[in-house]
Design a protein around this motif. Structure first.
Motif, mmCIF file in Angstrom:
data_model
loop_
_atom_site.group_PDB
_atom_site.id
_atom_site.type_symbol
_atom_site.label_atom_id
_atom_site.label_comp_id
_atom_site.label_asym_id
_atom_site.label_seq_id
_atom_site.Cartn_x
_atom_site.Cartn_y
_atom_site.Cartn_z
ATOM 1 N N TRP A 1 -3.504 133.874 24.492
ATOM 2 C CA TRP A 1 -3.477 134.055 23.037
ATOM 3 C C TRP A 1 -3.673 135.503 22.584
ATOM 4 O O TRP A 1 -3.111 135.901 21.554
ATOM 5 N N PRO A 2 -4.424 136.358 23.313
ATOM 6 C CA PRO A 2 -4.559 137.741 22.827
ATOM 7 C C PRO A 2 -3.244 138.513 22.787
ATOM 8 O O PRO A 2 -3.166 139.564 22.132
ATOM 9 N N ARG B 1 1.374 138.207 18.512
ATOM 10 C CA ARG B 1 1.413 139.179 17.426
ATOM 11 C C ARG B 1 1.913 138.576 16.118
ATOM 12 O O ARG B 1 1.533 139.013 15.040
ATOM 13 N N CYS C 1 -5.021 139.400 16.679
ATOM 14 C CA CYS C 1 -3.690 139.285 17.279
ATOM 15 C C CYS C 1 -2.643 139.980 16.417
ATOM 16 O O CYS C 1 -1.776 140.693 16.925
ATOM 17 N N HIS D 1 -8.106 144.182 19.708
ATOM 18 C CA HIS D 1 -9.162 143.178 19.608
ATOM 19 C C HIS D 1 -10.549 143.805 19.696
ATOM 20 O O HIS D 1 -10.748 144.842 20.340
#
Length: 224
Positions: free
Chosen positions: A55-56, A59, A149, A154
């Motif tokens: 998930w990171p 965008r 994201c 982060h």
């Protein structure tokens, strides 16, 4: 002079309700009574943990949509259920349905707004921030919400704090940041923000233990 109060979301303004996992598991078991509840719960938890690596990288909302398609496919394989059932679970139990607001969240946000502060969120989370605010019941009390994201950087990267301050139209020194992770608090301070560590488990005396600690820090009281 502090102008904006910038909050983390999870374990600061809200938390994940573990009872919803059981509710989702019972839904699966209703469709597939041959499955054991513990197997269903374990599969769900393992799939969510596995997604931490993926998930990171998201965008856009389009990226997130593809992410959930892959997520459902892998969940169906892990749990041993048809893809259609996994898709139904993801539709009926999106990740924001697990979120619950803390008892002090609404009152403190209202008080901050009444005293003229801008309220904002910076969360290490997927692009779909708005549904999470609705789930927490605070969509009308937050002026700005930033998903890491969508920003492409982060916490605890110092750049994310500088970028958010710029997007807010503030100097970092004009922002008070609150987070449950000490490394994020330290990074915000390095970036020039004031910051408070919230520890709702009351494990550390150097932290605030609820959101009223934010009001105390600012010298505010709840009106009425």
């Amino acid at each position: 002079m502090i102008k904006t109060i910038l909050f983390d979301r999870d374990e600061t303004l809200g938390y994940s309700d573990q009872a919803v996992y059981l509710e989702a598991a019972k839904h699966v078991q209703h469709l597939h009574p041959e499955l054991d509840t513990r197997h269903i719960l374990k599969s769900m938890q393992q799939q969510w943990a596995k997604s931490d690596a993926d998930w990171p990288k998201l965008r856009t909302h389009e990226d997130e949509e593809l992410f959930w398609q892959v997520y459902c496919q892998e969940l169906s394989e892990r749990m041993g259920i048809p893809l259609s059932t996994a898709q139904e679970i993801c539709e009926y139990f999106p990740y924001w349905k697990f979120l619950r607001s803390y008892e002090d969240t609404e009152q403190v946000l209202i008080t901050l707004r009444e005293h003229g502060y801008t309220t904002a969120i910076l969360s290490n989370t997927l692009p779909s921030m708005t549904p999470t605010l609705v789930a927490l019941g605070i969509e009308g009390l937050i002026d700005h919400a930033f998903a890491s994201c969508s920003l492409g950087v982060h916490k605890p990267d110092l750049e994310v704090f500088s970028r958010v301050a710029e997007l807010l139209g503030n100097q970092p020194s004009e922002v008070l940041f609150i987070d449950d992770k000490l490394e994020n608090v330290a990074a915000a301070q390095q970036a020039g923000m004031q910051a408070l560590w919230i520890d709702r488990a009351h494990k550390d005396q150097n932290a605030i233990h609820d959101l009223h600690g934010v009001l105390d820090h600012l010298g505010l009281t709840v009106k009425g």
